[in-house]
Design an enzyme around this catalytic site. Structure first.
Site, PDB file in Angstrom:
ATOM      1  CB  ILE A 251      -5.989  -7.401  -6.504  1.00  0.00           C
ATOM      2  CG1 ILE A 251      -6.918  -6.436  -5.782  1.00  0.00           C
ATOM      3  CG2 ILE A 251      -6.777  -8.179  -7.533  1.00  0.00           C
ATOM      4  CD1 ILE A 251      -7.680  -5.554  -6.698  1.00  0.00           C
TER       5      ILE A 251
ATOM      6  N   PRO B 131     -11.898  -4.209   5.294  1.00  0.00           N
ATOM      7  CG  PRO B 131      -9.910  -4.851   4.281  1.00  0.00           C
ATOM      8  CD  PRO B 131     -11.173  -4.123   4.019  1.00  0.00           C
TER       9      PRO B 131
ATOM     10  CB  THR C 179       4.965   0.226  -0.714  1.00  0.00           C
ATOM     11  OG1 THR C 179       3.712  -0.440  -0.871  1.00  0.00           O
ATOM     12  CG2 THR C 179       5.611   0.470  -2.087  1.00  0.00           C
TER      13      THR C 179
ATOM     14  CE1 TYR D 180      -5.305   3.691  -7.601  1.00  0.00           C
ATOM     15  CE2 TYR D 180      -7.667   4.135  -7.494  1.00  0.00           C
ATOM     16  CZ  TYR D 180      -6.624   3.270  -7.767  1.00  0.00           C
ATOM     17  OH  TYR D 180      -6.889   1.998  -8.215  1.00  0.00           O
TER      18      TYR D 180
ATOM     19  CE  LYS E  47      -4.555   1.584 -11.843  1.00  0.00           C
ATOM     20  NZ  LYS E  47      -3.499   0.521 -11.817  1.00  0.00           N
TER      21      LYS E  47
ATOM     22  CB  THR F 272      -9.499   1.303 -10.931  1.00  0.00           C
ATOM     23  OG1 THR F 272     -10.640   1.705 -10.169  1.00  0.00           O
ATOM     24  CG2 THR F 272      -8.775   2.570 -11.375  1.00  0.00           C
ATOM     25  CG  ASP F 273     -14.949   0.909 -10.781  1.00  0.00           C
ATOM     26  OD1 ASP F 273     -14.021   1.355 -10.076  1.00  0.00           O
ATOM     27  OD2 ASP F 273     -15.982   0.401 -10.299  1.00  0.00           O
ATOM     28  CD  GLU F 274     -11.535   4.740  -7.389  1.00  0.00           C
ATOM     29  OE1 GLU F 274     -10.870   5.789  -7.367  1.00  0.00           O
ATOM     30  OE2 GLU F 274     -11.690   4.005  -6.412  1.00  0.00           O
TER      31      GLU F 274
HETATM   32  P1  NAD Z   1      -2.316  -2.791  -2.902  1.00  0.00           P
HETATM   33  O1  NAD Z   1      -2.012  -1.404  -2.459  1.00  0.00           O
HETATM   34  O2  NAD Z   1      -2.881  -3.764  -1.941  1.00  0.00           O
HETATM   35  O3  NAD Z   1      -0.989  -3.460  -3.515  1.00  0.00           O
HETATM   36  C1  NAD Z   1      -0.107  -2.768  -4.345  1.00  0.00           C
HETATM   37  C2  NAD Z   1       1.204  -3.558  -4.414  1.00  0.00           C
HETATM   38  O4  NAD Z   1       2.089  -2.876  -5.318  1.00  0.00           O
HETATM   39  C3  NAD Z   1       1.927  -3.655  -3.076  1.00  0.00           C
HETATM   40  O5  NAD Z   1       2.371  -4.987  -2.863  1.00  0.00           O
HETATM   41  C4  NAD Z   1       3.113  -2.701  -3.223  1.00  0.00           C
HETATM   42  O6  NAD Z   1       4.237  -3.082  -2.465  1.00  0.00           O
HETATM   43  C5  NAD Z   1       3.379  -2.800  -4.720  1.00  0.00           C
HETATM   44  N1  NAD Z   1       4.063  -1.617  -5.247  1.00  0.00           N
HETATM   45  C6  NAD Z   1       3.728  -0.306  -5.046  1.00  0.00           C
HETATM   46  N2  NAD Z   1       4.603   0.499  -5.683  1.00  0.00           N
HETATM   47  C7  NAD Z   1       5.489  -0.315  -6.330  1.00  0.00           C
HETATM   48  C8  NAD Z   1       6.606  -0.076  -7.173  1.00  0.00           C
HETATM   49  N3  NAD Z   1       7.005   1.171  -7.491  1.00  0.00           N
HETATM   50  N4  NAD Z   1       7.283  -1.145  -7.661  1.00  0.00           N
HETATM   51  C9  NAD Z   1       6.905  -2.415  -7.351  1.00  0.00           C
HETATM   52  N5  NAD Z   1       5.870  -2.698  -6.551  1.00  0.00           N
HETATM   53  C10 NAD Z   1       5.155  -1.659  -6.048  1.00  0.00           C
HETATM   54  O7  NAD Z   1      -3.262  -2.629  -4.185  1.00  0.00           O
HETATM   55  P2  NAD Z   1      -4.470  -3.546  -4.687  1.00  0.00           P
HETATM   56  O8  NAD Z   1      -5.705  -3.110  -4.025  1.00  0.00           O
HETATM   57  O9  NAD Z   1      -4.056  -4.956  -4.636  1.00  0.00           O
HETATM   58  O10 NAD Z   1      -4.548  -3.070  -6.206  1.00  0.00           O
HETATM   59  C11 NAD Z   1      -3.733  -3.710  -7.181  1.00  0.00           C
HETATM   60  C12 NAD Z   1      -4.079  -3.156  -8.550  1.00  0.00           C
HETATM   61  O11 NAD Z   1      -5.454  -3.362  -8.832  1.00  0.00           O
HETATM   62  C13 NAD Z   1      -3.847  -1.648  -8.670  1.00  0.00           C
HETATM   63  O12 NAD Z   1      -3.324  -1.398  -9.976  1.00  0.00           O
HETATM   64  C14 NAD Z   1      -5.237  -1.047  -8.530  1.00  0.00           C
HETATM   65  O13 NAD Z   1      -5.338   0.165  -9.232  1.00  0.00           O
HETATM   66  C15 NAD Z   1      -6.081  -2.127  -9.178  1.00  0.00           C
HETATM   67  N6  NAD Z   1      -7.479  -2.218  -8.718  1.00  0.00           N
HETATM   68  C16 NAD Z   1      -7.761  -2.355  -7.385  1.00  0.00           C
HETATM   69  C17 NAD Z   1      -9.085  -2.523  -6.978  1.00  0.00           C
HETATM   70  C18 NAD Z   1      -9.451  -2.712  -5.521  1.00  0.00           C
HETATM   71  O14 NAD Z   1     -10.622  -2.799  -5.196  1.00  0.00           O
HETATM   72  N7  NAD Z   1      -8.483  -2.817  -4.595  1.00  0.00           N
HETATM   73  C19 NAD Z   1     -10.104  -2.531  -7.932  1.00  0.00           C
HETATM   74  C20 NAD Z   1      -9.779  -2.375  -9.294  1.00  0.00           C
HETATM   75  C21 NAD Z   1      -8.467  -2.235  -9.668  1.00  0.00           C
HETATM   76  O1  DAU Z   2     -13.402   0.970  -7.632  1.00  0.00           O
HETATM   77  C1  DAU Z   2     -12.146   0.378  -7.585  1.00  0.00           C
HETATM   78  C2  DAU Z   2     -11.303   1.050  -6.513  1.00  0.00           C
HETATM   79  O2  DAU Z   2     -11.811   0.593  -5.262  1.00  0.00           O
HETATM   80  C3  DAU Z   2      -9.818   0.741  -6.640  1.00  0.00           C
HETATM   81  O3  DAU Z   2      -9.341   1.335  -7.817  1.00  0.00           O
HETATM   82  C4  DAU Z   2      -9.037   1.286  -5.436  1.00  0.00           C
HETATM   83  O4  DAU Z   2      -7.687   0.884  -5.518  1.00  0.00           O
HETATM   84  C5  DAU Z   2      -9.660   0.734  -4.171  1.00  0.00           C
HETATM   85  O5  DAU Z   2      -8.993   1.264  -3.028  1.00  0.00           O
HETATM   86  C6  DAU Z   2     -11.140   1.077  -4.125  1.00  0.00           C
HETATM   87  O6  DAU Z   2     -11.326   2.510  -4.013  1.00  0.00           O
HETATM   88  P1  DAU Z   2     -12.423   3.136  -3.011  1.00  0.00           P
HETATM   89  O7  DAU Z   2     -12.019   4.527  -2.723  1.00  0.00           O
HETATM   90  O8  DAU Z   2     -13.797   2.870  -3.528  1.00  0.00           O
HETATM   91  O9  DAU Z   2     -12.180   2.138  -1.753  1.00  0.00           O
HETATM   92  P2  DAU Z   2     -12.090   2.380  -0.168  1.00  0.00           P
HETATM   93  O10 DAU Z   2     -11.957   1.024   0.428  1.00  0.00           O
HETATM   94  O11 DAU Z   2     -11.075   3.390   0.189  1.00  0.00           O
HETATM   95  O12 DAU Z   2     -13.524   2.963   0.181  1.00  0.00           O
HETATM   96  C7  DAU Z   2     -14.727   2.299  -0.215  1.00  0.00           C
HETATM   97  C8  DAU Z   2     -15.893   3.210   0.157  1.00  0.00           C
HETATM   98  O13 DAU Z   2     -15.983   3.293   1.586  1.00  0.00           O
HETATM   99  C9  DAU Z   2     -15.750   4.644  -0.320  1.00  0.00           C
HETATM  100  O14 DAU Z   2     -17.031   5.156  -0.636  1.00  0.00           O
HETATM  101  C10 DAU Z   2     -15.180   5.389   0.894  1.00  0.00           C
HETATM  102  C11 DAU Z   2     -15.851   4.656   2.044  1.00  0.00           C
HETATM  103  N1  DAU Z   2     -15.109   4.585   3.315  1.00  0.00           N
HETATM  104  C12 DAU Z   2     -13.788   4.193   3.301  1.00  0.00           C
HETATM  105  C13 DAU Z   2     -13.104   4.044   4.492  1.00  0.00           C
HETATM  106  C14 DAU Z   2     -11.643   3.626   4.489  1.00  0.00           C
HETATM  107  C15 DAU Z   2     -15.777   4.802   4.516  1.00  0.00           C
HETATM  108  O15 DAU Z   2     -16.982   5.148   4.535  1.00  0.00           O
HETATM  109  N2  DAU Z   2     -15.089   4.657   5.711  1.00  0.00           N
HETATM  110  C16 DAU Z   2     -13.784   4.281   5.730  1.00  0.00           C
HETATM  111  O16 DAU Z   2     -13.221   4.136   6.835  1.00  0.00           O
END
Ligand code: NAD
Ligand code: DAU
Length: 331
Positions: A12, A189, A35, A147, A151, A120-122
């Site tokens: 993101i 993905p 990382t 996780y 958060k 996050t909404d979690e």
């Molecule tokens: P991601 O895992 O793709 O990216 C995390 C990044 O943080 C990576 O580039 C990693 O190298 C860097 N990082 C980790 N530890 C670090 C440290 N100690 N110092 C500096 N950099 C560090 O995560 P994402 O999915 O892009 O999520 C980004 C943010 O958005 C997070 O705070 C997550 O909680 C929040 N968020 C994610 C989602 C989602 O759907 N992915 C939804 C809501 C909120």
């Molecule tokens: O809601 C926001 C959160 O969304 C963020 O805070 C997190 O960083 C982000 O990773 C995501 O968390 P989820 O646990 O919801 O995402 P994930 O992609 O891991 O899984 C999405 C849903 O799909 C969940 O119900 C678990 C399920 N799942 C996941 C994987 C990897 C599967 O059914 N099969 C899979 O292989």
């Protein structure tokens, strides 16, 4: 503004950096530890005069202090972000999400810098599948996993630093993002790249769990709106009314890639698996005038699938190791 973006080489964060450089005149420095989840290539081709990259840890107080003197605002994305990983080893989650956020807040306090915390909404736990309710800013915190609990802890640190030390911070809690540059460990993905590699998608449990999907660009536009217009000390929920169960998402991916709708496997469920997330983003829309632009999930998903088709060089190197980890967990 000169904006410091932590975690800008992740999913993101990198989408936000592209969005800011394409749509505003702000300049950006990324601070990222790179990382397993960070990828420098996600930031390739950005303009040298408005973009810089620093490799480092957000928990390194000296490094952070120096960077805070050179910027007007911080947008804090860096985190350990994957629930499944937090179940096998919570310790980096405590380090980055709690100690790292604490380190940034202490620097924000010293330098009086504008701070936006990405969450996050979690943190709100989960909802029943048949419950008409959605999360709002006043839903009580009730996180389920290592996780989401780290958060939630980081959000509470931000709130305390606002109230006790006058740090000029805002918080946003967003639902599940999809789009380009997302690591292949994550749900969408993983399933797209499984099909592209001739493997079947893997659904945890029965596939009925619901997530509320939003395109990463809509998340970015919301964060920029809050950074520029949000009220200090406030929390804003970000969501785009995109509820789908996991089976529906897999069926859309299979259809887009020309596979039968039942060509998936049901695998071991995630322990403590949250049932459903759903966001009510009325506050953000009515107070700050934000609206999502990606109303059509199927179209956004098709564009994301095309991006993964076109960028195997980006995701390919991590696919085998990621699947080895899942296989060891029976997933
Ligand atoms: P991601 O895992 O793709 O990216 C995390 C990044 O943080 C990576 O580039 C990693 O190298 C860097 N990082 C980790 N530890 C670090 C440290 N100690 N110092 C500096 N950099 C560090 O995560 P994402 O999915 O892009 O999520 C980004 C943010 O958005 C997070 O705070 C997550 O909680 C929040 N968020 C994610 C989602 C989602 O759907 N992915 C939804 C809501 C909120
Ligand atoms: O809601 C926001 C959160 O969304 C963020 O805070 C997190 O960083 C982000 O990773 C995501 O968390 P989820 O646990 O919801 O995402 P994930 O992609 O891991 O899984 C999405 C849903 O799909 C969940 O119900 C678990 C399920 N799942 C996941 C994987 C990897 C599967 O059914 N099969 C899979 O292989």
């Amino acid at each position: 503004m000169k904006i410091l973006v932590t975690g800008g080489a992740g999913f993101i964060g990198s989408n936000f950096v592209h969005f800011v450089l394409e749509n505003t005149e702000h300049s950006v420095t990324v601070l990222d530890k790179l990382t397993y989840a960070g990828n420098r290539a996600s930031l390739d081709g950005l303009p040298d005069d408005r973009f810089a990259f620093v490799k480092g840890d957000i928990a390194d107080a000296e490094l952070v202090d120096g960077l805070f003197t050179e910027h007007d605002a911080v947008v804090h994305y860096a985190a350990e972000s994957h629930n499944d990983n937090s179940l096998s080893d919570p310790s980096p989650f405590v380090h980055t999400n709690l100690v790292g956020t604490f380190t940034l807040l202490e620097a924000a306090r010293r330098h009086g810098i504008r701070f936006h915390h990405i969450s996050t909404d979690e943190v709100y736990g989960d909802l029943e599948l048949d419950d008409p309710a959605r999360f709002t800013e006043s839903t009580p915190y009730n996180p389920s996993s290592p996780y989401s609990s780290t958060k939630a802890g980081s959000d509470l640190l931000v709130r305390a630093w606002v109230r006790s030390f006058g740090v000029e911070a805002t918080i946003s809690n967003c639902s599940n993002n999809y789009g380009p540059y997302q690591h292949v460990e994550k749900f969408i993905p993983r399933q797209i790249t499984n099909v592209l590699r001739g493997e079947r998608p893997k659904l945890y449990g029965t596939g009925e769990n619901v997530r509320d999907w939003i395109h990463a660009d809509d998340h970015s536009s919301a964060v920029l709106t809050i950074l520029e217009k949000g009220r200090i000390g406030e929390t804003y929920l970000i969501g785009a009314d995109g509820e789908k169960n996991n089976k529906q998402v897999v069926e859309l991916i299979l259809a887009e890639l020309g596979q039968p709708s039942d060509a998936y496997d049901l695998v071991a469920d995630r322990p403590g698996h949250d049932l459903r997330y759903a966001i009510d983003s009325t506050k953000l829309r009515s107070e700050l005038g934000w609206m999502p632009r990606y109303g059509d999930f199927a179209a956004g998903l098709a564009a994301t699938i095309q991006w993964y088709r076109d960028h195997e060089n980006w995701w390919g190197p991590q696919k085998a190791a990621t699947e080895d980890r899942y296989r060891a967990q029976g997933q």
